[in-house]
Design a protein around this motif. Structure first.
Motif, PDB file in Angstrom:
ATOM      1  N   TYR A  37     -19.202 -27.293  41.382  1.00 34.48           N
ATOM      2  CA  TYR A  37     -18.340 -27.628  40.942  1.00 34.48           C
ATOM      3  C   TYR A  37     -18.095 -28.263  39.659  1.00 34.48           C
ATOM      4  N   ARG A  38     -19.003 -27.992  38.740  1.00 27.06           N
ATOM      5  CA  ARG A  38     -18.844 -28.254  37.190  1.00 27.06           C
ATOM      6  C   ARG A  38     -17.841 -26.452  37.062  1.00 27.06           C
ATOM      7  N   GLN A  39     -18.193 -25.492  37.124  1.00 27.78           N
ATOM      8  CA  GLN A  39     -17.637 -24.536  36.817  1.00 27.78           C
ATOM      9  C   GLN A  39     -16.141 -24.294  37.786  1.00 27.78           C
ATOM     10  N   VAL A  40     -15.442 -25.365  38.885  1.00 24.81           N
ATOM     11  CA  VAL A  40     -14.550 -25.288  39.515  1.00 24.81           C
ATOM     12  C   VAL A  40     -13.499 -26.252  38.958  1.00 24.81           C
ATOM     13  N   ILE A  41     -13.975 -27.430  37.838  1.00 31.71           N
ATOM     14  CA  ILE A  41     -13.555 -28.112  37.153  1.00 31.71           C
ATOM     15  C   ILE A  41     -13.167 -27.254  35.631  1.00 31.71           C
ATOM     16  N   ASP A  42     -14.184 -26.498  35.259  1.00 28.09           N
ATOM     17  CA  ASP A  42     -13.722 -26.358  33.947  1.00 28.09           C
ATOM     18  C   ASP A  42     -13.051 -24.925  33.956  1.00 28.09           C
ATOM     19  N   HIS A  43     -12.537 -24.941  34.938  1.00 25.35           N
ATOM     20  CA  HIS A  43     -11.983 -23.333  35.231  1.00 25.35           C
ATOM     21  C   HIS A  43     -10.545 -24.107  35.133  1.00 25.35           C
ATOM     22  N   LEU A  44     -10.256 -24.843  36.394  1.00 22.98           N
ATOM     23  CA  LEU A  44      -8.686 -25.868  36.397  1.00 22.98           C
ATOM     24  C   LEU A  44      -8.274 -26.358  35.162  1.00 22.98           C
ATOM     25  N   ARG A  45      -9.328 -26.973  34.340  1.00 23.44           N
ATOM     26  CA  ARG A  45      -8.735 -27.394  32.743  1.00 23.44           C
ATOM     27  C   ARG A  45      -8.183 -26.160  32.368  1.00 23.44           C
ATOM     28  N   GLY A  46      -8.918 -25.424  32.001  1.00 25.96           N
ATOM     29  CA  GLY A  46      -9.261 -24.242  31.119  1.00 25.96           C
ATOM     30  C   GLY A  46      -7.626 -23.852  31.306  1.00 25.96           C
ATOM     31  N   CYS A  47      -7.229 -23.918  32.658  1.00 21.85           N
ATOM     32  CA  CYS A  47      -5.597 -23.776  33.394  1.00 21.85           C
ATOM     33  C   CYS A  47      -4.799 -25.412  32.507  1.00 21.85           C
ATOM     34  N   ASN A  48      -5.305 -26.020  32.577  1.00 25.60           N
ATOM     35  CA  ASN A  48      -4.439 -27.604  32.712  1.00 25.60           C
ATOM     36  C   ASN A  48      -5.131 -28.660  32.338  1.00 25.60           C
ATOM     37  N   PRO A  49      -5.784 -28.740  30.429  1.00 25.33           N
ATOM     38  CA  PRO A  49      -6.376 -29.881  30.374  1.00 25.33           C
ATOM     39  C   PRO A  49      -5.844 -31.262  30.095  1.00 25.33           C
ATOM     40  N   ARG A  50      -4.980 -31.028  31.190  1.00 28.85           N
ATOM     41  CA  ARG A  50      -4.384 -32.421  31.561  1.00 28.85           C
ATOM     42  C   ARG A  50      -5.059 -32.750  33.114  1.00 28.85           C
ATOM     43  N   LEU A  51      -5.494 -32.346  33.631  1.00 24.20           N
ATOM     44  CA  LEU A  51      -5.790 -32.350  35.037  1.00 24.20           C
ATOM     45  C   LEU A  51      -6.292 -33.681  35.321  1.00 24.20           C
ATOM     46  N   LYS A  52      -6.492 -34.152  36.560  1.00 21.98           N
ATOM     47  CA  LYS A  52      -7.363 -35.247  36.701  1.00 21.98           C
ATOM     48  C   LYS A  52      -8.022 -35.150  37.628  1.00 21.98           C
ATOM     49  N   VAL A  53      -9.427 -36.176  37.950  1.00 21.35           N
ATOM     50  CA  VAL A  53     -10.095 -35.010  38.747  1.00 21.35           C
ATOM     51  C   VAL A  53     -10.627 -36.743  39.442  1.00 21.35           C
ATOM     52  N   LEU A  54     -11.137 -36.780  40.772  1.00 27.10           N
ATOM     53  CA  LEU A  54     -11.161 -37.543  41.533  1.00 27.10           C
ATOM     54  C   LEU A  54     -12.069 -37.747  42.540  1.00 27.10           C
ATOM     55  N   GLY A  55     -13.100 -38.411  42.593  1.00 28.44           N
ATOM     56  CA  GLY A  55     -14.029 -38.363  43.286  1.00 28.44           C
ATOM     57  C   GLY A  55     -14.209 -39.115  44.195  1.00 28.44           C
ATOM     58  N   LEU A  56     -14.710 -39.356  45.525  1.00 35.24           N
ATOM     59  CA  LEU A  56     -14.868 -40.294  46.828  1.00 35.24           C
ATOM     60  C   LEU A  56     -16.175 -40.182  47.353  1.00 35.24           C
TER      61      LEU A  56
END
Length: 336
Positions: free
Chosen positions: A142-161
């Motif tokens: 999960y952290r690898q995916v999050i870091d990758h997407l944040r690398g593309c867009n530092p303003r990425l919103k992350v929501l967990g349920l």
């Protein structure tokens, strides 16, 4: 937040319950003021998939919805399509690797192995179902995916349920609760719980049935000599010594069948594979199916479909159908 209309089909959207509407409102309000990762806590059976679908429908940019099992990927995708909208699926288990539409529903295992397919700064929202599985370890999937997407867009919103925000060995998975309490540690990945719907309130409002517990199996199996591991789990061979071939099993299953006489769907959770195979032998053969971790994919799908269409009344499993299994007709559960 406007809807991207390229994949839109005219169809009335599902009607959200009041608490689902409030959850969506809180999430939108949170991300209008901060990029801090947020959590929504909703009990099992409360309709997390509809909340996810509504948020994906409202999002301005692209949305990636992650889950750890294909059943959840498929279920969340189906709820989004109920809006008359189309979305992609990126999951090897479902035989699909699509990532071009505005909204993508994926399994974390497949996405983390194909991160170049998500090299896009247009992803503005990442939704993680069953987010208690997000590890504090920086190299987790999960952290690898999050870091990758944040690398593309530092303003990425992350929501967990999640329905279970408290984890043994970690504590609460978020730092602050919207009621003002500090619950987790400073190093929690998720900063804020922005909405929580209590289980008791769900029952009180009539959205969930009041549970009625019968400890018949506990009275007949003697687990008193078993000791759990450090992780809180019991070893299968030790469980087998108690339940496999036990003289209590025929009587327990006879009682389950009697209690199920007026029921529509019965799920039975066995302690071990050997235990499950024995249980099935005591059930009406034409009405029972068994699923374990070793059940082949095609056979598993056939049995699940037969159960959901009520061709089978009893479904026995061993720690398989615990997450993302949606069968609203089930009205009796036996945990043995």
């Amino acid at each position: 937040m406007p809807v991207c209309g390229s994949d839109k089909v005219l169809q009335p959207p599902p009607t959200l319950r009041p608490y689902q509407q409030e959850a969506v409102r809180r999430v939108v309000a949170h991300f209008r003021t901060t990029h801090d990762p947020a959590v929504v806590v909703l009990p099992t059976g409360s309709g997390k998939s509809l909340v996810i679908a509504e948020l994906a429908r409202l999002a301005r940019g692209r949305v990636l919805v992650l889950a750890h099992v294909r059943e959840l990927v498929e279920q969340n995708h189906a709820k989004y399509r109920a809006y008359g909208l189309e979305a992609d699926i990126f999951s090897a288990g479902l035989g699909r690797k699509e990532s071009s539409r505005q909204v993508v529903f994926g399994s974390v295992q497949s996405v983390v192995r194909h991160l170049p397919a998500f090299q896009d700064d247009a992803f503005t929202l990442l939704v993680i179902d069953e987010c208690h599985r997000v590890s504090l370890e920086a190299d987790s999937s999960y952290r690898q995916v999050i870091d990758h997407l944040r690398g593309c867009n530092p303003r990425l919103k992350v929501l967990g349920l999640t329905a279970t925000p408290y984890r043994l060995g970690q504590g609460f998975i978020y730092y602050r609760h919207y009621h003002g309490m500090v619950r987790g540690s400073e190093d929690c990945f998720f900063r804020d719980c922005v909405f929580e719907q209590p289980l008791r309130l769900m029952v009180k409002q009539g959205y969930l049935a009041e549970p009625r517990r019968v400890d018949a199996a506990v009275e007949r199996y003697d687990f008193s000599q078993l000791m759990p591991s450090m992780a809180g789990l019991f070893r299968e061979e030790e469980l087998n010594r108690v339940v496999a071939g036990s003289r209590a099993t025929p009587g327990i299953i006879a009682e389950v069948v009697e209690r199920a006489r007026e029921r529509r769907g019965v799920m039975i959770f066995a302690a071990t594979v050997a235990h499950a195979e024995e249980i099935v032998a005591y059930l009406p053969s034409a009405e029972a199916g068994l699923i374990t971790g070793a059940t082949p994919s095609a056979e598993r799908e056939r049995i699940i479909t037969a159960f959901k269409t009520r061709e089978l009344k009893y479904l026995v499993n061993v720690a398989v159908l615990t997450t993302g299994f949606d069968a609203p007709h089930v009205d009796l559960i036996a945990i043995l």
